[in-house]
Design a protein around this motif. Structure first.
Motif, mmCIF file in Angstrom:
data_model
loop_
_atom_site.group_PDB
_atom_site.id
_atom_site.type_symbol
_atom_site.label_atom_id
_atom_site.label_comp_id
_atom_site.label_asym_id
_atom_site.label_seq_id
_atom_site.Cartn_x
_atom_site.Cartn_y
_atom_site.Cartn_z
ATOM 1 N N GLY A 36 -18.237 28.627 -80.091
ATOM 2 C CA GLY A 36 -18.891 28.430 -81.371
ATOM 3 C C GLY A 36 -18.280 27.358 -82.248
ATOM 4 O O GLY A 36 -18.564 27.308 -83.441
ATOM 5 N N THR A 37 -17.468 26.477 -81.668
ATOM 6 C CA THR A 37 -16.786 25.485 -82.497
ATOM 7 C C THR A 37 -17.477 24.132 -82.515
ATOM 8 O O THR A 37 -17.018 23.214 -83.198
ATOM 9 N N SER A 38 -18.567 23.979 -81.772
ATOM 10 C CA SER A 38 -19.316 22.723 -81.796
ATOM 11 C C SER A 38 -20.740 22.991 -81.330
ATOM 12 O O SER A 38 -21.061 24.077 -80.838
ATOM 13 N N GLY A 39 -21.606 21.985 -81.494
ATOM 14 C CA GLY A 39 -22.948 22.029 -80.933
ATOM 15 C C GLY A 39 -23.774 23.224 -81.355
ATOM 16 O O GLY A 39 -23.821 23.597 -82.543
ATOM 17 N N ILE A 40 -24.430 23.840 -80.395
ATOM 18 C CA ILE A 40 -25.351 24.942 -80.656
ATOM 19 C C ILE A 40 -24.633 26.133 -81.276
ATOM 20 O O ILE A 40 -25.136 26.768 -82.203
ATOM 21 N N GLY A 41 -23.451 26.445 -80.764
ATOM 22 C CA GLY A 41 -22.703 27.581 -81.300
ATOM 23 C C GLY A 41 -22.326 27.398 -82.752
ATOM 24 O O GLY A 41 -22.456 28.314 -83.570
ATOM 25 N N LEU A 42 -21.874 26.200 -83.088
ATOM 26 C CA LEU A 42 -21.480 25.919 -84.470
ATOM 27 C C LEU A 42 -22.692 25.926 -85.391
ATOM 28 O O LEU A 42 -22.632 26.469 -86.508
ATOM 29 N N ALA A 43 -23.800 25.347 -84.951
ATOM 30 C CA ALA A 43 -25.019 25.347 -85.764
ATOM 31 C C ALA A 43 -25.498 26.769 -86.020
ATOM 32 O O ALA A 43 -25.948 27.108 -87.123
ATOM 33 N N THR A 44 -25.387 27.633 -85.011
ATOM 34 C CA THR A 44 -25.779 29.032 -85.167
ATOM 35 C C THR A 44 -24.865 29.741 -86.158
ATOM 36 O O THR A 44 -25.320 30.510 -87.013
ATOM 37 N N ALA A 45 -23.566 29.477 -86.046
ATOM 38 C CA ALA A 45 -22.606 30.081 -86.972
ATOM 39 C C ALA A 45 -22.915 29.687 -88.409
ATOM 40 O O ALA A 45 -22.875 30.529 -89.324
ATOM 41 N N LYS A 46 -23.228 28.425 -88.638
ATOM 42 C CA LYS A 46 -23.538 27.962 -89.998
ATOM 43 C C LYS A 46 -24.751 28.693 -90.566
ATOM 44 O O LYS A 46 -24.758 29.115 -91.731
ATOM 45 N N MET A 47 -25.807 28.826 -89.753
ATOM 46 C CA MET A 47 -27.017 29.502 -90.231
ATOM 47 C C MET A 47 -26.726 30.964 -90.558
ATOM 48 O O MET A 47 -27.219 31.503 -91.553
ATOM 49 N N LEU A 48 -25.930 31.603 -89.722
ATOM 50 C CA LEU A 48 -25.589 32.997 -89.965
ATOM 51 C C LEU A 48 -24.767 33.155 -91.241
ATOM 52 O O LEU A 48 -25.019 34.049 -92.061
ATOM 53 N N LEU A 49 -23.776 32.289 -91.412
ATOM 54 C CA LEU A 49 -22.936 32.357 -92.607
ATOM 55 C C LEU A 49 -23.755 32.081 -93.868
ATOM 56 O O LEU A 49 -23.580 32.750 -94.886
ATOM 57 N N ASP A 50 -24.658 31.115 -93.781
ATOM 58 C CA ASP A 50 -25.528 30.824 -94.921
ATOM 59 C C ASP A 50 -26.405 32.023 -95.275
ATOM 60 O O ASP A 50 -26.791 32.197 -96.440
ATOM 61 N N GLY A 51 -26.702 32.839 -94.249
ATOM 62 C CA GLY A 51 -27.528 34.022 -94.468
ATOM 63 C C GLY A 51 -26.749 35.274 -94.801
ATOM 64 O O GLY A 51 -27.330 36.365 -94.874
ATOM 65 N N GLY A 52 -25.436 35.151 -94.980
ATOM 66 C CA GLY A 52 -24.643 36.287 -95.414
ATOM 67 C C GLY A 52 -23.962 37.086 -94.332
ATOM 68 O O GLY A 52 -23.372 38.135 -94.608
ATOM 69 N N ALA A 53 -24.006 36.618 -93.076
ATOM 70 C CA ALA A 53 -23.372 37.351 -91.975
ATOM 71 C C ALA A 53 -21.858 37.139 -91.969
ATOM 72 O O ALA A 53 -21.336 36.184 -92.549
ATOM 73 N N ARG A 54 -21.177 38.021 -91.299
ATOM 74 C CA ARG A 54 -19.757 37.843 -90.975
ATOM 75 C C ARG A 54 -19.693 37.341 -89.543
ATOM 76 O O ARG A 54 -20.324 37.917 -88.645
ATOM 77 N N VAL A 55 -18.938 36.273 -89.323
ATOM 78 C CA VAL A 55 -18.993 35.567 -88.040
ATOM 79 C C VAL A 55 -17.594 35.271 -87.529
ATOM 80 O O VAL A 55 -16.730 34.811 -88.273
ATOM 81 N N LEU A 56 -17.397 35.525 -86.232
ATOM 82 C CA LEU A 56 -16.196 35.121 -85.505
ATOM 83 C C LEU A 56 -16.634 34.166 -84.408
ATOM 84 O O LEU A 56 -17.516 34.496 -83.618
ATOM 85 N N VAL A 57 -16.027 32.982 -84.369
ATOM 86 C CA VAL A 57 -16.345 32.017 -83.323
ATOM 87 C C VAL A 57 -15.104 31.727 -82.502
ATOM 88 O O VAL A 57 -13.975 31.813 -83.000
ATOM 89 N N THR A 58 -15.316 31.376 -81.239
ATOM 90 C CA THR A 58 -14.195 31.045 -80.359
ATOM 91 C C THR A 58 -14.343 29.635 -79.817
ATOM 92 O O THR A 58 -15.434 29.074 -79.748
ATOM 93 N N GLY A 59 -13.195 29.091 -79.424
ATOM 94 C CA GLY A 59 -13.161 27.801 -78.758
ATOM 95 C C GLY A 59 -11.821 27.656 -78.066
ATOM 96 O O GLY A 59 -10.944 28.515 -78.203
ATOM 97 N N ARG A 60 -11.654 26.545 -77.335
ATOM 98 C CA ARG A 60 -10.425 26.352 -76.581
ATOM 99 C C ARG A 60 -9.495 25.298 -77.175
ATOM 100 O O ARG A 60 -8.301 25.510 -77.302
ATOM 101 N N SER A 61 -10.044 24.138 -77.528
ATOM 102 C CA SER A 61 -9.173 23.052 -77.976
ATOM 103 C C SER A 61 -8.753 23.263 -79.426
ATOM 104 O O SER A 61 -9.545 23.700 -80.261
ATOM 105 N N GLN A 62 -7.495 22.951 -79.705
ATOM 106 C CA GLN A 62 -7.007 23.131 -81.069
ATOM 107 C C GLN A 62 -7.736 22.211 -82.035
ATOM 108 O O GLN A 62 -8.032 22.596 -83.172
ATOM 109 N N ALA A 63 -8.056 21.001 -81.577
ATOM 110 C CA ALA A 63 -8.788 20.074 -82.439
ATOM 111 C C ALA A 63 -10.152 20.640 -82.796
ATOM 112 O O ALA A 63 -10.599 20.553 -83.949
#
Length: 248
Positions: free
Chosen positions: A14-41
């Motif tokens: 969820g740190t880029s692309g489709i996952g990140l876009a989904t996270a943004k929409m959820l957060l904008d809608g009031g959800a609590r969200v945990l996203v994962t990724g591998r690279s520290q950057a």
């Protein structure tokens, strides 16, 4: 907007692309969200972009130990989940004769094995009536040169969606898949580090698509959230979001 207020969501990849876009929409809608990724950057960039209200966790989607730790973290943060979005994945381009065992294993570990065990380990946290969405690919239904291992892994994942849907039906958990066609995300650069090749393939894919363009991460995210929360009488489905790529 409070459309998703109170919803608790884990997005694997969820740190880029489709996952990140989904996270943004959820957060904008009031959800609590945990996203994962591998690279520290990627983790740092995502945290900066989506803000302190999101939980950003380093986790390798191929690692069963990391998935166990992720399930523990999600339980500690949220208790239960309303949505698990398993989005981690990427493609490696290789002709059949040049596909190594390492490439084959990488494609299946990330695109099939990892999602299988992610659902196994996190589905016990999903509330009855919740939802799982998997990211497949049009490569699982089209004969596409250079993508045999990737397409095969995504075909396995598409079948998992059916099997998970059947097995989790007694709990009222719906399981569906979103199937992107050519989409404008950072994954292209990762799968094709040769910039000349990337430009050539991108132009060919754009011309071959019936709508003559790539999809956007936001268009895919909209489909993910439809499957997750609005499609209450749909389970086991793979929804192509591909400009007609797999249909026309």
């Amino acid at each position: 907007m409070d459309r998703y207020k109170g919803k608790k969501v884990v997005i694997i990849g969820g740190t880029s692309g489709i996952g990140l876009a989904t996270a943004k929409m959820l957060l904008d809608g009031g959800a609590r969200v945990l996203v994962t990724g591998r690279s520290q950057a990627g983790l740092d960039s995502a945290q900066e972009e989506i803000g302190k209200d999101a939980i950003v966790v380093s986790s390798d989607a191929r690692s069963l130990a990391d998935l166990d730790a992720l399930a523990d973290r999600a339980k500690a943060e949220f208790g239960t989940l309303d949505l698990l979005f398993v989005n981690a994945g990427f493609s490696l381009f290789a002709p059949l004769e040049q596909t190594t065992e390492a490439t084959f294993d990488e494609m299946f570990n990330l695109n099939a094995k990892g999602p299988f065990f992610a659902v196994q380990k996190l589905s016990p946290l999903i509330t009855d009536g919740g939802s799982i969405v998997l990211t497949t690919s049009t490569a699982n239904v089209k004969g596409m040169p250079l993508l045999a291992a990737y397409g095969g892994a995504k075909a396995a994942l598409r079948n998992f969606a059916r099997m998970f849907a059947a097995e989790l039906l007694p709990r009222g958990i719906r399981v569906n898949a979103v199937s992107p066609g050519p989409t404008d995300t950072p994954i292209a650069g990762k799968s094709m580090p040769d910039k000349d090749l990337e430009a050539q393939v991108t132009a060919q894919l754009r011309e071959a698509n019936p709508m003559k363009r790539f999809g956007t991460a936001e268009e895919l995210a909209t489909a993910v959230l439809f499957l997750a929360f609005d499609a209450t009488f749909i389970t086991g489905l793979e929804l192509p979001v591909d400009g007609g790529w797999s249909q026309l």
